[in-house]
Design a protein around this motif. Structure first.
Motif, PDB file in Angstrom:
ATOM      1  N   GLU A  13       0.831  -1.202   0.000  1.00 45.75           N
ATOM      2  CA  GLU A  13       0.000   0.000   0.000  1.00 45.75           C
ATOM      3  C   GLU A  13       0.867   1.252   0.000  1.00 45.75           C
ATOM      4  O   GLU A  13       2.080   1.189   0.187  1.00 45.75           O
ATOM      5  CB  GLU A  13      -0.932   0.012   1.220  1.00 45.75           C
ATOM      6  CG  GLU A  13      -2.003  -1.057   1.178  1.00 45.75           C
ATOM      7  CD  GLU A  13      -3.103  -0.829   2.207  1.00 45.75           C
ATOM      8  OE1 GLU A  13      -4.066  -1.597   2.190  1.00 45.75           O
ATOM      9  OE2 GLU A  13      -3.001   0.117   3.023  1.00 45.75           O
ATOM     10  N   SER A  36      -9.362  -0.027   7.748  1.00 46.00           N
ATOM     11  CA  SER A  36     -10.148  -0.202   6.527  1.00 46.00           C
ATOM     12  C   SER A  36      -9.548   0.578   5.363  1.00 46.00           C
ATOM     13  O   SER A  36      -9.881   0.319   4.212  1.00 46.00           O
ATOM     14  CB  SER A  36     -11.596   0.238   6.754  1.00 46.00           C
ATOM     15  OG  SER A  36     -11.645   1.593   7.151  1.00 46.00           O
ATOM     16  N   TYR A  37      -8.639   1.528   5.646  1.00 48.56           N
ATOM     17  CA  TYR A  37      -8.012   2.262   4.547  1.00 48.56           C
ATOM     18  C   TYR A  37      -6.518   2.488   4.729  1.00 48.56           C
ATOM     19  O   TYR A  37      -5.862   3.027   3.842  1.00 48.56           O
ATOM     20  CB  TYR A  37      -8.719   3.605   4.300  1.00 48.56           C
ATOM     21  CG  TYR A  37      -8.983   4.414   5.542  1.00 48.56           C
ATOM     22  CD1 TYR A  37      -8.068   5.334   5.998  1.00 48.56           C
ATOM     23  CD2 TYR A  37     -10.171   4.248   6.256  1.00 48.56           C
ATOM     24  CE1 TYR A  37      -8.310   6.073   7.133  1.00 48.56           C
ATOM     25  CE2 TYR A  37     -10.422   4.982   7.395  1.00 48.56           C
ATOM     26  CZ  TYR A  37      -9.487   5.896   7.834  1.00 48.56           C
ATOM     27  OH  TYR A  37      -9.730   6.618   8.973  1.00 48.56           O
ATOM     28  N   ARG A 122      -9.427   9.661   6.737  1.00 47.09           N
ATOM     29  CA  ARG A 122     -10.061   9.045   5.566  1.00 47.09           C
ATOM     30  C   ARG A 122     -10.161  10.049   4.421  1.00 47.09           C
ATOM     31  O   ARG A 122      -9.880   9.723   3.262  1.00 47.09           O
ATOM     32  CB  ARG A 122     -11.447   8.524   5.933  1.00 47.09           C
ATOM     33  CG  ARG A 122     -12.130   7.805   4.783  1.00 47.09           C
ATOM     34  CD  ARG A 122     -13.390   7.114   5.225  1.00 47.09           C
ATOM     35  NE  ARG A 122     -13.914   6.265   4.166  1.00 47.09           N
ATOM     36  CZ  ARG A 122     -14.935   5.442   4.305  1.00 47.09           C
ATOM     37  NH1 ARG A 122     -15.527   5.334   5.481  1.00 47.09           N
ATOM     38  NH2 ARG A 122     -15.356   4.709   3.295  1.00 47.09           N
ATOM     39  N   ARG A 126      -7.863   9.914   0.714  1.00 44.34           N
ATOM     40  CA  ARG A 126      -8.421  10.020  -0.639  1.00 44.34           C
ATOM     41  C   ARG A 126      -7.664  11.057  -1.464  1.00 44.34           C
ATOM     42  O   ARG A 126      -7.347  10.830  -2.632  1.00 44.34           O
ATOM     43  CB  ARG A 126      -9.903  10.388  -0.561  1.00 44.34           C
ATOM     44  CG  ARG A 126     -10.794   9.242  -0.101  1.00 44.34           C
ATOM     45  CD  ARG A 126     -12.236   9.686   0.046  1.00 44.34           C
ATOM     46  NE  ARG A 126     -13.121   8.554   0.306  1.00 44.34           N
ATOM     47  CZ  ARG A 126     -14.422   8.675   0.554  1.00 44.34           C
ATOM     48  NH1 ARG A 126     -14.987   9.876   0.584  1.00 44.34           N
ATOM     49  NH2 ARG A 126     -15.159   7.601   0.775  1.00 44.34           N
ATOM     50  N   GLU A 207     -12.906   0.821  -1.902  1.00 41.96           N
ATOM     51  CA  GLU A 207     -11.807   1.322  -1.071  1.00 41.96           C
ATOM     52  C   GLU A 207     -11.312   0.223  -0.131  1.00 41.96           C
ATOM     53  O   GLU A 207     -11.243   0.397   1.091  1.00 41.96           O
ATOM     54  CB  GLU A 207     -12.234   2.565  -0.277  1.00 41.96           C
ATOM     55  CG  GLU A 207     -12.596   3.749  -1.155  1.00 41.96           C
ATOM     56  CD  GLU A 207     -12.976   4.984  -0.359  1.00 41.96           C
ATOM     57  OE1 GLU A 207     -13.317   4.838   0.830  1.00 41.96           O
ATOM     58  OE2 GLU A 207     -12.929   6.086  -0.918  1.00 41.96           O
ATOM     59  N   CYS A 208     -10.950  -0.899  -0.728  1.00 35.71           N
ATOM     60  CA  CYS A 208     -10.474  -2.036   0.053  1.00 35.71           C
ATOM     61  C   CYS A 208      -9.101  -2.459  -0.463  1.00 35.71           C
ATOM     62  O   CYS A 208      -8.418  -1.703  -1.154  1.00 35.71           O
ATOM     63  CB  CYS A 208     -11.468  -3.188  -0.027  1.00 35.71           C
ATOM     64  SG  CYS A 208     -11.691  -3.859  -1.697  1.00 35.71           S
ATOM     65  N   SER A 212      -6.250  -0.388  -3.028  1.00 37.97           N
ATOM     66  CA  SER A 212      -5.013   0.032  -2.359  1.00 37.97           C
ATOM     67  C   SER A 212      -3.789  -0.592  -3.017  1.00 37.97           C
ATOM     68  O   SER A 212      -2.777   0.076  -3.268  1.00 37.97           O
ATOM     69  CB  SER A 212      -5.056  -0.358  -0.878  1.00 37.97           C
ATOM     70  OG  SER A 212      -6.086   0.324  -0.204  1.00 37.97           O
TER      71      SER A 212
END
Length: 609
Positions: A13, A36-37, A122, A126, A207-208, A212
């Motif tokens: 990532e 989660s991100y 979050r 982005r 967005e998983c 990534s």
């Protein structure tokens, strides 16, 4: 002391979350909010350890949460680091005096609890994803980066999907996300998506782990990740293309996109009117001008970044490049009117201007690789190197164009993903890896791959033994570079035996190998054997033509060294003169090449005087 979630440290990532807290593990239970991100989360109780970690980061952006007790001890030292994207202060004291934080542009705010920090990170992730998107420029001068990105996208978009590739991706993802319960659940859902309840667009916009990994892979041309995700990238492109072909959307459209580039990167790109620009991603834009402009303004106060607001004009009559209006197609099924382009969209620059004090506006029009100017630059390259249709031919292209570092990455990834039973493929991969490492002066790795190549070829027992001779010769060259003269001599002798025993021995190769063997004796100061071997090297095979002038000149030069070492000065001068004469015939007016032989001759004649 540091506590880490994901021991492989964000290897798949773009982002890392670092948490500095004197109590160390107090907030570890809350880490699931952020995973989660951001997959990799590291906890530190020491400012010194955190700084040491940040200094080791090269390919990721770092988000930092700092508890109030350590804020003033660390912020001033974190601020200058390019790796730090933003800082968030966690403070339970609602009356905390935060005026001083205005002096630090990377501090996003002071927060009393974790939920608003979660929302802020979050949002910033982005925007950071946009900011990290790789851009390539094609001007009148050939751009290697631009062409490489086109080649890579061609491979990815035509990659065939099958269950084995999907299983391989799932195993790869489970390994890298093994400490992330949120993503493991999603990976299970992806594995069990038998009836394709979710489309590729829905998976990508979720967005998983998929998006990534793909973002990082495309930004860094990370072949390991691309190899695993290529089939999904191809499926995503196919869905976008199919929807584009069925679309009844307006013929013309304007969309917007914002990105902040480091100042040096912006200057390096040196964008000009009518240049072509390519975004190496599935570019996600919006038809809402104000939303995009507000994102662009967020980075305008960062003195290290150049903030850019792109306006993209689309006319279907001038381009067939596929894109789709997401509307209800994305995972969240909202109506924010985003437009998603397929991989590597190409645009032509029509306007570059300073829009506001710290904000540039660049107007683009959508084109494709069929544009006449692009074809005029790219077609000759394609004609010269042939069609690049898979990762192997891409690696070979990198070798042919002397991009050896890129070639190494490609072939190393292929080696990891090629079954050892596929002996011929493994042999070819080792061959190219050996050559690439040799060109990069990494002799130990080059030797390993040459020997691996030799072992496999000996098992395959090829009819054409010249390949085996060539490998022995390469091994000899590497052993010589490492100072292993006896091993080098044995390798050259092995090559010589094969060449001599061939149906039509190549006299040039025989002389060259004899010369190499003689050099090993010379380097070991074994002058009698060196003399005998060099003299044999000067006698061409009766079955073939005479040896090349270059080889003859080098043999005579080294013979002069041998005679000089044996105390035979006249013979040394005689052979040095012969070497110089041949060199002048060979190199003509090339004084630099002739100087080697001239210096040897002058040194010997001066010595006699």
């Amino acid at each position: 002391m540091a506590h880490t979630i994901d021991t492989k440290r964000n290897s798949v990532e773009n982002f890392i979350l670092v948490w500095l807290d004197p109590n160390g593990t107090e907030h570890r239970q809350s880490s699931h909010l952020f995973q989660s991100y951001i997959n990799t989360i590291k906890f530190y109780s020491s400012s010194k350890e955190l700084l040491q970690f940040v200094e080791e980061i090269h390919d990721e952006e770092v988000f930092v949460i700092i508890s109030e007790a350590l804020v003033k001890d660390i912020v001033a030292r974190l601020e200058p680091h390019k790796q730090i994207y933003s800082i968030y202060i966690l403070c339970n004291d609602r009356h905390y005096q935060a005026d001083w934080t205005k002096d630090f542009r990377k501090i996003q705010g002071v927060y009393a609890d974790l939920r608003p920090i979660h929302d802020a990170i979050r949002r910033d992730v982005r925007q950071a994803t946009n900011d990290l998107t790789s851009i390539a420029i094609l001007s009148n001068n050939h751009s290697t980066t631009f062409f490489n990105s086109l080649l890579l996208s061609e491979i990815l978009l035509h990659y065939l999907s099958d269950e084995q590739k999907k299983r391989s991706l799932i195993e790869f993802a489970r390994d890298h996300y093994r400490d992330n319960p949120n993503e493991l659940i999603i990976i299970d859902l992806f594995e069990n998506n038998v009836s394709k309840q979710l489309s590729p667009i829905e998976w990508y916009t979720r967005e998983c782990f998929l998006s990534s990994m793909i973002h990082r892979a495309l930004r860094l041309a990370d072949i390991d990740i691309l190899y695993q995700t290529a089939f999904f990238i191809s499926d995503l492109h196919k869905q976008i293309s199919d929807l584009y072909a069925q679309s009844t959307d307006p013929q013309t459209l304007s969309v917007y996109y914002s990105q902040a580039l480091p100042n040096d990167r912006f200057q390096y790109l040196n964008m000009q009117i009518n240049d072509f620009i390519s975004f190496n991603t599935f570019l996600r834009t919006t038809i809402d001008r104000e939303i995009s402009l507000s994102f662009a303004r967020q980075s305008a106060n960062n003195t290290n970044l150049t903030s850019i607001f792109f306006q993209i004009d689309i006319d279907r009559a001038n381009s067939s490049f596929p894109f789709v209006s997401l509307d209800q197609l994305d995972y969240f099924h909202d109506t924010d009117r985003h437009i998603l382009f397929s991989l590597n969209p190409i645009f032509q620059i029509k306007l570059i201007e300073r829009f506001e004090d710290k904000l540039w506006r660049i107007n683009l029009i959508l084109v494709d690789d069929k544009h006449e100017q692009i074809k005029n630059i790219i077609d000759p390259i394609r004609h010269k190197h042939g069609r690049i249709q898979d990762f192997f031919t891409l690696g070979r292209y990198m070798i042919e164009t002397t991009q050896f570092d890129k070639a190494k990455k490609i072939f190393e990834s292929l080696l990891k993903n090629t079954h050892e039973k596929d002996s011929k493929q493994c042999a070819d991969i080792h061959r190219y890896l050996a050559y690439a490492y040799e060109k990069c002066q990494d002799h130990s790795r080059a030797l390993y791959h040459y020997k691996s190549h030799l072992d496999i070829e000996l098992q395959l027992k090829p009819e054409n033994q010249s390949l085996i001779a060539s490998i022995h010769s390469h091994i000899g060259t590497i052993e010589k570079e490492q100072g292993n003269y006896d091993q080098a001599r044995h390798a050259f002798i092995s090559a010589l035996k094969i060449v001599v025993q061939s149906e039509k021995p190549d006299s040039n190769m025989v002389s060259l190998l004899m010369y190499y063997i003689g050099q090993m004796y010379l380097l070991k100061q074994d002058y009698p054997n060196a003399l005998e071997t060099f003299q044999k090297a000067l006698k061409p095979s009766p079955k073939s033509d005479s040896i090349r002038r270059t080889t003859r000149a080098d043999i005579y030069r080294d013979l002069s060294i041998v005679f000089d070492s044996l105390g035979h000065n006249n013979e040394a001068i005689e052979h040095a003169l012969e070497a110089l004469t041949i060199a002048k015939q060979k190199y003509g007016e090339n004084r630099e090449r002739i100087k080697i032989y001239q210096d040897q001759y002058d040194q010997l004649t001066n010595k006699k005087q």
